[in-house]
Design a protein around this motif. Structure first.
Motif, PDB file in Angstrom:
ATOM      1  N   ASP A  21       0.832  -1.197   0.000  1.00 30.58           N
ATOM      2  CA  ASP A  21       0.000   0.000   0.000  1.00 30.58           C
ATOM      3  C   ASP A  21       0.875   1.258   0.000  1.00 30.58           C
ATOM      4  OD1 ASP A  21      -2.291  -1.499  -0.013  1.00 30.58           O
ATOM      5  OD2 ASP A  21      -2.727  -1.225   2.129  1.00 30.58           O
ATOM      6  N   GLU A  22       0.445   2.286  -0.718  1.00 30.76           N
ATOM      7  CA  GLU A  22       1.225   3.517  -0.815  1.00 30.76           C
ATOM      8  C   GLU A  22       1.414   4.194   0.540  1.00 30.76           C
ATOM      9  OE1 GLU A  22      -0.350   6.169  -3.696  1.00 30.76           O
ATOM     10  OE2 GLU A  22      -0.009   4.831  -5.408  1.00 30.76           O
ATOM     11  N   ASP A  23       0.423   4.069   1.428  1.00 30.12           N
ATOM     12  CA  ASP A  23       0.510   4.734   2.732  1.00 30.12           C
ATOM     13  C   ASP A  23       1.003   3.798   3.837  1.00 30.12           C
ATOM     14  OD1 ASP A  23      -1.698   3.082   2.868  1.00 30.12           O
ATOM     15  OD2 ASP A  23      -3.038   4.593   3.746  1.00 30.12           O
ATOM     16  N   LEU A  73       1.905   2.664   9.441  1.00 28.24           N
ATOM     17  CA  LEU A  73       2.773   1.969  10.389  1.00 28.24           C
ATOM     18  C   LEU A  73       3.265   2.941  11.459  1.00 28.24           C
ATOM     19  CD1 LEU A  73       4.300  -0.729  10.997  1.00 28.24           C
ATOM     20  CD2 LEU A  73       6.196   0.202   9.658  1.00 28.24           C
ATOM     21  N   THR A  74       3.678   4.118  11.042  1.00 31.42           N
ATOM     22  CA  THR A  74       4.166   5.123  11.981  1.00 31.42           C
ATOM     23  C   THR A  74       3.068   5.560  12.936  1.00 31.42           C
ATOM     24  OG1 THR A  74       5.789   5.905  10.371  1.00 31.42           O
ATOM     25  CG2 THR A  74       5.236   7.400  12.167  1.00 31.42           C
TER      26      THR A  74
END
Length: 339
Positions: free
Chosen positions: A213-215, A220-221
């Protein structure tokens, strides 16, 4: 007894054999259940290195003790349920003498380098079994893959509340995630396959992400309170995933590779150095890891359902092994049951 022998690649045959005679330090085990590993699939397809035919496969095993050699410890009695520790170490090489029997220079693995558990009875040294009387047979049979997972978690020295990303939701990754969770870590599982992410969510109760996924890094952050993972355990055996693992850790983070592939790693050295990365490999398991898994199983913190998706009957699996196991894309973890 009946044995299922891999005579050569793509050929499994049922054969009637004599029950093995026990040596003085061995136990005779009536096999209850055997897990099917990727090693068993690779051996069938002729892609297992350092392997010779014919061979009785099977190194993930639970059974019942039915005979004792005369020198076996009194701790064991006929009727005990035991799980197999398939690694036969030499105890003489430098690795063994340093306590790292998991990477013994002369290691022999039951079911790989010597005949294993795709049979009704198996004789094994007493040092290669653990009592598991309080654990169901299906779960106990999977003690070995869980122990591999436990070893990777111990290598990472994971602490309570540590932000851990497990990449790869195959059996070893699922085991690592479950054990890190049991140790109190904050765990997220990443996998590209939706079915495996769903399995991790339902059976382990853990959040999952798709690393494609791009984000992905943004989410995760956010999940780790504004930082990337403290520890990444990569169980993919995928070079792209492994080469990119350094991108998932915060500065000062750790990477443990428990999955492997045939080839060279190509990690960005500037990224590796600026984060002062700790990089470790993890291979097999030691008695300490098996004992920890045994305890977690007895407490109900580890169960077969965490990785098991398919069960098979020993008396029939040999006739459709290729279709039911090798070519079964829905198979995550299989288990052979014995009558």
């Amino acid at each position: 007894m009946k044995s299922l022998i891999c005579e050569k690649p793509y050929q499994l045959n049922y054969v009637e054999q004599e029950k093995p005679a026990v040596r003085t330090d061995e136990l005779l085990i009536k096999v209850n259940a055997v897990g099917i590993c990727g090693t068993d699939i690779h051996a069938y397809t002729g892609n297992q290195p350092f392997f010779s035919y014919p061979r009785i496969l099977g190194h993930e095993l639970c059974g019942t003790v039915c005979e004792l050699g005369r020198d076996v410890d009194q701790d064991f009695v006929v009727g005990d349920k035991v799980a197999l520790i398939p690694y036969v170490a030499c105890f003489e090489c430098a690795s063994c003498k340093s306590g790292k029997t998991n990477c013994c220079e002369n290691i022999s693995v039951i079911g790989v380098h010597q005949d294993g558990g795709f049979c009704e009875y198996l004789a094994v040294p007493q040092t290669n079994v653990l009592k598991v009387n309080g654990v169901d047979s299906a779960t106990a049979a999977l003690i070995e893959p869980f122990a591999i997972s436990a070893h990777s978690v111990r290598r990472a020295d994971i602490k309570e509340d540590e932000a851990v990303l497990v990449v790869g939701a195959g059996p070893i990754g699922l085991g690592a995630a479950a054990i890190a969770k049991a140790d109190g870590a904050n765990v997220i599982v990443a996998d590209t396959q939706a079915e495996r992410r769903l399995h991790a969510e339902q059976e382990l109760g853990l959040p999952t992400l798709n690393p494609l996924d791009e984000d992905f890094h943004q989410v995760l952050t956010q999940a780790f309170n504004g930082s990337l993972a403290q520890t990444v355990i990569d169980a993919t055996g995928n070079p792209h995933a492994m080469n990119g693992a350094v991108n998932h850790i915060r500065h000062g983070g750790k990477i443990v590779f428990v999955g492997l592939f045939k080839g060279n790693l190509e990690i960005s050295d500037p990224d590796f150095h600026k984060k002062e990365t700790t990089l470790m490999g993890s291979r097999n398991a030691t008695m300490e890891d098996f004992s920890k898994v045994q305890q977690l199983m007895e407490k109900g913190l580890l169960s077969a359902s965490m990785m098991l998706t398919h069960t098979f009957d020993f008396d029939t699996l040999g006739h459709d092994y290729e279709e039911a196991v090798v070519n079964n894309k829905e198979l995550l973890k299989g288990l052979i049951e014995f009558n």
